[in-house]
Design a protein around this motif. Structure first.
Motif, mmCIF file in Angstrom:
data_model
loop_
_atom_site.group_PDB
_atom_site.id
_atom_site.type_symbol
_atom_site.label_atom_id
_atom_site.label_comp_id
_atom_site.label_asym_id
_atom_site.label_seq_id
_atom_site.Cartn_x
_atom_site.Cartn_y
_atom_site.Cartn_z
ATOM 1 N N ARG A 137 -13.083 10.787 -41.318
ATOM 2 C CA ARG A 137 -13.027 9.713 -40.314
ATOM 3 C C ARG A 137 -13.456 10.255 -38.961
ATOM 4 N NH1 ARG A 137 -7.387 6.270 -40.917
ATOM 5 N NH2 ARG A 137 -7.370 6.301 -43.179
ATOM 6 N N VAL A 138 -14.309 9.523 -38.267
ATOM 7 C CA VAL A 138 -14.684 9.916 -36.896
ATOM 8 C C VAL A 138 -14.727 8.653 -36.034
ATOM 9 C CG1 VAL A 138 -16.110 11.881 -37.661
ATOM 10 C CG2 VAL A 138 -17.197 9.675 -37.200
ATOM 11 N N PRO A 139 -14.569 8.817 -34.709
ATOM 12 C CA PRO A 139 -14.797 7.665 -33.842
ATOM 13 C C PRO A 139 -16.266 7.246 -33.970
ATOM 14 C CG PRO A 139 -13.929 9.557 -32.606
ATOM 15 C CD PRO A 139 -14.231 10.039 -33.980
ATOM 16 N N GLU A 140 -16.543 5.951 -33.841
ATOM 17 C CA GLU A 140 -17.914 5.483 -34.035
ATOM 18 C C GLU A 140 -18.890 6.149 -33.049
ATOM 19 O OE1 GLU A 140 -18.419 1.230 -34.247
ATOM 20 O OE2 GLU A 140 -20.414 1.467 -35.121
ATOM 21 N N GLN B 56 -20.896 8.866 -34.610
ATOM 22 C CA GLN B 56 -21.697 8.613 -35.815
ATOM 23 C C GLN B 56 -23.123 9.165 -35.700
ATOM 24 O OE1 GLN B 56 -21.661 7.197 -38.927
ATOM 25 N NE2 GLN B 56 -19.558 6.517 -39.119
ATOM 26 N N SER C 175 -16.139 5.186 -39.923
ATOM 27 C CA SER C 175 -15.622 4.708 -38.629
ATOM 28 C C SER C 175 -15.269 3.236 -38.741
ATOM 29 C CB SER C 175 -16.680 4.827 -37.524
ATOM 30 O OG SER C 175 -17.243 6.096 -37.483
#
Ligand SMILES: NC(=O)c1ccc[n+]([C@@H]2O[C@H](COP(=O)([O-])OP(=O)(O)OC[C@H]3O[C@@H](n4cnc5c(N)ncnc54)[C@H](OP(=O)(O)O)[C@@H]3O)[C@@H](O)[C@H]2O)c1
Length: 269
Positions: A157-160, A163, A132
């Motif tokens: 990839r991910v939005p924070e 997490q 992120s």
């Protein structure tokens, strides 16, 4: 122009990453490492041909700084780095649970920060690393982090904001499978098998199942149905798993791990 990458706090995860990067084609002469103990620094030089430097030297010299100390050591490390890091350097944090805002608050305004949660299969190049970006991280910064962590496995990839959920699934994930293997090996012993044979049977079944899950393109339900014949052995076992609430236990367990990750990220012990 060669890009220098420094791994700061090169312990188990840092060294796994370093050796993966070298195998993937990074020149050891472009890799800097820092360690707390001089004998550890020398060990890394001897094993990988990389250059040990101080944290301040790494901060001044490297284009990308990968921070792989334990979360409780991050404050001290950042205190050592902050006066020396120019704002155009990419900071990649591999520490569990520390938000990008923590780094942004302690480093020069505008410093790009990428947060990565990997897992222990990084030691065998089968990591799942979740990536992120912070406020100032661009697509190029994220791509660079993907290239680095891609050397030891898969990246996503991910939005924070996701997490903590990812920490519950893949960060802690390998531990759930180790736990399952341990419990199934105990079951083998109950059924009269020697421990080493029970262990081998379960581990190879786990590997076979994992490869099928990864490579067949089939949904897990379909794969399970394929080995669940009418009035057969598998359905008898599945009935017991349902009777004992194993599915509900797993959902509750991962929810608890997500909640604990959130607590740790917010600074509570
Ligand atoms: N292991 C995992 O399962 C796992 C999975 C995913 C993510 N992570 C994350 O990866 C990070 C590293 O974990 P790890 O298991 O690799 O820990 P580790 O083996 O303890 O590595 C950390 C290293 O940093 C060194 N260090 C501490 N403070 C330092 C400083 N100020 N300057 C230079 N070096 C310093 C330590 O030195 P000493 O040897 O003297 O202590 C140690 O060698 C953690 O933040 C963790 O959250 C770990």
């Amino acid at each position: 122009m060669s890009q220098k990458v420094a791994v700061l706090g090169t312990g188990k995860i840092g060294e796994a990453l370093l050796s993966g990067m070298i195998r993937a084609g990074w020149a050891p002469s472009d890799l800097l490492v820092t360690a707390r103990r001089p004998e550890r620094a020398e060990e890394l030089r001897a094993r990988h041909g990389v250059t040990p430097v101080s944290n301040a030297e790494a901060a001044k010299t490297a284009d990308t700084l990968i921070l792989t100390v334990k979360p409780q050591d991050m404050g001290t490390l950042l205190g050592e780095l902050a006066p020396h890091v120019p704002a155009d350097r990419l900071i990649i944090s591999g520490a569990a649970g520390i938000p990008t805002s923590y780094f942004e608050e302690r480093l020069a305004p505008g410093t790009p920060v990428v947060r990565v949660m990997t897992n222990t299969p990084a030691l065998v190049d089968e990591a799942m690393s979740v990536i992120s970006g912070g406020t100032h991280a661009t697509d190029d910064h994220l791509a660079h982090a993907e290239e680095i962590f891609g050397a030891v496995g898969k990246t996503l990839r991910v939005p924070e904001s996701q997490q903590d959920a990812c920490t519950a699934l893949s960060g802690s994930g390998p531990a759930y499978f180790f736990y399952l293997v341990e419990a199934m090996t105990d079951a083998g012993i109950l059924l009269g098998l020697p421990r080493d044979k029970a262990h081998d049977l379960i581990v190879q079944s786990a590997i076979g199942a994992a490869v099928m899950l990864r490579d067949s393109g089939e949904h897990p339900v379909k794969l399970r149905e394929n080995v669940t014949s009418p009035a057969g052995t598998t359905i008898s076992a599945i009935r017991e798993l349902e009777n004992h609430g194993v599915r509900a236990a797993l959902i509750a367990a991962l929810e608890a791990a997500r909640d604990r990750s959130r607590e740790l990220a917010s600074g509570s012990n």
